[in-house]
Design a protein around this motif. Sequence first.
Motif, mmCIF file in Angstrom:
data_model
loop_
_atom_site.group_PDB
_atom_site.id
_atom_site.type_symbol
_atom_site.label_atom_id
_atom_site.label_comp_id
_atom_site.label_asym_id
_atom_site.label_seq_id
_atom_site.Cartn_x
_atom_site.Cartn_y
_atom_site.Cartn_z
ATOM 1 N N ARG A 207 -6.780 -0.161 9.015
ATOM 2 C CA ARG A 207 -6.806 1.120 8.105
ATOM 3 C C ARG A 207 -6.386 2.494 8.705
ATOM 4 O O ARG A 207 -5.267 3.206 8.584
ATOM 5 C CB ARG A 207 -8.024 1.231 6.971
ATOM 6 C CG ARG A 207 -7.804 1.996 5.601
ATOM 7 C CD ARG A 207 -8.141 1.514 4.433
ATOM 8 N NE ARG A 207 -9.141 0.564 4.690
ATOM 9 C CZ ARG A 207 -9.824 0.195 3.663
ATOM 10 N NH1 ARG A 207 -9.381 0.357 2.239
ATOM 11 N NH2 ARG A 207 -11.167 0.233 3.827
ATOM 12 N N ALA A 208 -6.879 3.192 9.637
ATOM 13 C CA ALA A 208 -6.643 3.974 10.213
ATOM 14 C C ALA A 208 -5.508 3.995 10.704
ATOM 15 O O ALA A 208 -4.865 5.443 10.728
ATOM 16 C CB ALA A 208 -8.111 4.205 10.809
ATOM 17 N N ILE A 209 -5.152 2.499 11.261
ATOM 18 C CA ILE A 209 -4.003 3.110 12.070
ATOM 19 C C ILE A 209 -2.958 3.560 10.899
ATOM 20 O O ILE A 209 -1.993 4.458 11.549
ATOM 21 C CB ILE A 209 -3.555 1.779 12.566
ATOM 22 C CG1 ILE A 209 -5.089 1.841 13.782
ATOM 23 C CG2 ILE A 209 -2.552 1.533 14.165
ATOM 24 C CD1 ILE A 209 -5.139 0.355 14.862
ATOM 25 N N ALA A 210 -2.576 2.057 10.112
ATOM 26 C CA ALA A 210 -1.480 2.128 9.418
ATOM 27 C C ALA A 210 -1.789 3.135 8.008
ATOM 28 O O ALA A 210 -0.642 3.651 8.073
ATOM 29 C CB ALA A 210 -2.484 1.117 8.486
ATOM 30 N N ASP A 211 -2.422 3.904 7.746
ATOM 31 C CA ASP A 211 -2.498 4.963 7.494
ATOM 32 C C ASP A 211 -2.027 6.347 7.721
ATOM 33 O O ASP A 211 -1.220 6.907 7.440
ATOM 34 C CB ASP A 211 -3.873 5.765 6.889
ATOM 35 C CG ASP A 211 -4.701 4.991 5.800
ATOM 36 O OD1 ASP A 211 -3.860 3.964 4.770
ATOM 37 O OD2 ASP A 211 -5.666 5.037 5.041
ATOM 38 N N ALA A 212 -2.705 6.957 9.225
ATOM 39 C CA ALA A 212 -1.478 6.942 9.979
ATOM 40 C C ALA A 212 -0.311 6.784 10.417
ATOM 41 O O ALA A 212 0.917 7.683 10.235
ATOM 42 C CB ALA A 212 -2.537 7.859 11.732
ATOM 43 N N ILE A 213 -0.321 6.247 10.450
ATOM 44 C CA ILE A 213 1.339 5.532 10.906
ATOM 45 C C ILE A 213 2.373 6.082 9.610
ATOM 46 O O ILE A 213 3.654 6.759 9.516
ATOM 47 C CB ILE A 213 1.443 4.418 11.066
ATOM 48 C CG1 ILE A 213 1.304 3.406 12.373
ATOM 49 C CG2 ILE A 213 3.018 3.353 11.411
ATOM 50 C CD1 ILE A 213 1.424 2.566 13.191
ATOM 51 N N CYS A 214 1.748 5.712 8.009
ATOM 52 C CA CYS A 214 2.798 6.014 6.888
ATOM 53 C C CYS A 214 2.585 7.042 6.798
ATOM 54 O O CYS A 214 3.268 7.537 6.202
ATOM 55 C CB CYS A 214 1.843 4.789 5.709
ATOM 56 S SG CYS A 214 1.420 3.275 5.880
ATOM 57 N N ALA A 215 1.688 8.248 7.481
ATOM 58 C CA ALA A 215 1.945 9.413 7.288
ATOM 59 C C ALA A 215 2.407 10.176 8.020
ATOM 60 O O ALA A 215 2.769 11.615 8.612
ATOM 61 C CB ALA A 215 0.264 9.754 7.622
ATOM 62 N N ARG A 216 3.141 9.271 9.566
ATOM 63 C CA ARG A 216 3.794 9.322 9.859
ATOM 64 C C ARG A 216 3.474 10.382 11.392
ATOM 65 O O ARG A 216 3.716 11.292 11.242
ATOM 66 C CB ARG A 216 5.704 9.693 9.868
ATOM 67 C CG ARG A 216 6.139 8.628 9.016
ATOM 68 C CD ARG A 216 7.348 8.598 8.782
ATOM 69 N NE ARG A 216 8.607 7.842 8.369
ATOM 70 C CZ ARG A 216 8.660 7.115 8.582
ATOM 71 N NH1 ARG A 216 8.782 6.415 9.887
ATOM 72 N NH2 ARG A 216 8.934 5.977 7.655
ATOM 73 N N ASP A 217 2.298 10.873 11.400
ATOM 74 C CA ASP A 217 1.829 11.385 11.786
ATOM 75 C C ASP A 217 0.362 10.768 13.757
ATOM 76 O O ASP A 217 0.061 10.106 13.494
ATOM 77 C CB ASP A 217 -0.279 11.581 11.444
ATOM 78 C CG ASP A 217 -0.735 13.184 12.435
ATOM 79 O OD1 ASP A 217 -0.916 13.190 13.135
ATOM 80 O OD2 ASP A 217 -1.856 13.802 11.057
ATOM 81 N N ARG A 218 1.593 11.077 14.480
ATOM 82 C CA ARG A 218 1.846 10.305 15.975
ATOM 83 C C ARG A 218 0.440 10.447 15.728
ATOM 84 O O ARG A 218 -0.473 9.285 17.125
ATOM 85 C CB ARG A 218 2.495 11.316 16.299
ATOM 86 C CG ARG A 218 4.472 10.617 17.007
ATOM 87 C CD ARG A 218 4.695 11.431 17.550
ATOM 88 N NE ARG A 218 4.839 11.496 18.223
ATOM 89 C CZ ARG A 218 5.476 10.418 19.979
ATOM 90 N NH1 ARG A 218 5.859 9.450 18.924
ATOM 91 N NH2 ARG A 218 4.847 10.578 20.672
#
Length: 250
Positions: A207-218
């Motif tokens: 979930r942490a990985i997905a949330d970061a990608i959805c936020a486009r936070d590299r």
Amino acid sequence: MVPPTGPLNGRKHGKGIGLASTKTEQRGSLRESTYLQLKDLILSGQLRPSERLSENTLAKRFGVSRTPLREALMKLEEEGLIVGQRNLGYTVTDLDVTKFCNLLVVREALDVCAAQLACEMATEEDLDRLRGVIAQMVELKETTNEAPSDAARNLDLGLYIHRVIVESTRNEALVRVTDQVYQQLRLALWLEVLWVDLEHTDLDEHRAIADAICARDREAAANAARAHVQSSLKNMSKLQRIWAHRRTVD
């Protein structure tokens, strides 16, 4: 392909098609049943690491012919649970923790790269797919009864979300290399899910990985991807102890 209709497609011909279809379905069912039974024997430790597999013995044990058995063996070899050698047959894979740790180091680099690229390249459709996989993981966590099928579903979803991420990079070379590494890691991933108490940290990590990608936070995506693989590296020492115990206990 749909069978042709008309005067030449008489009742006799239709019956033949029906019988052929039934036989195909039965064969597929036998292959799947044999595959699942054999997989359970390996993952439960009833077939020991490095044990030679006799096709004749297994065919009698499962009450099947050599064809569905060989198809099941080929599938298990693809998953890394057994190893086939020409003129020698199949043996149960032994757990080489050093090998898997080395692969996890490579996986970390690939996953971090994929997570960062996904932040830039993923479409809204890709992000919706990511959210959808997380939703399925949450549902599984809430309904699981720790059956083997739940463990299998957990692993499948865990592998699938990484597939969604790497495909969203639009980098074919990265997809290909990642597939190769994950295929070689499959045995370790299976045993990690089945034998190591993850306490659902895998869901939190995904979930942490997905949330970061959805936020486009590299940066956040890279950190989350790295932490996820580091957890697997820590689990390898636990897995090694369990595997060593199963090798010595009948």
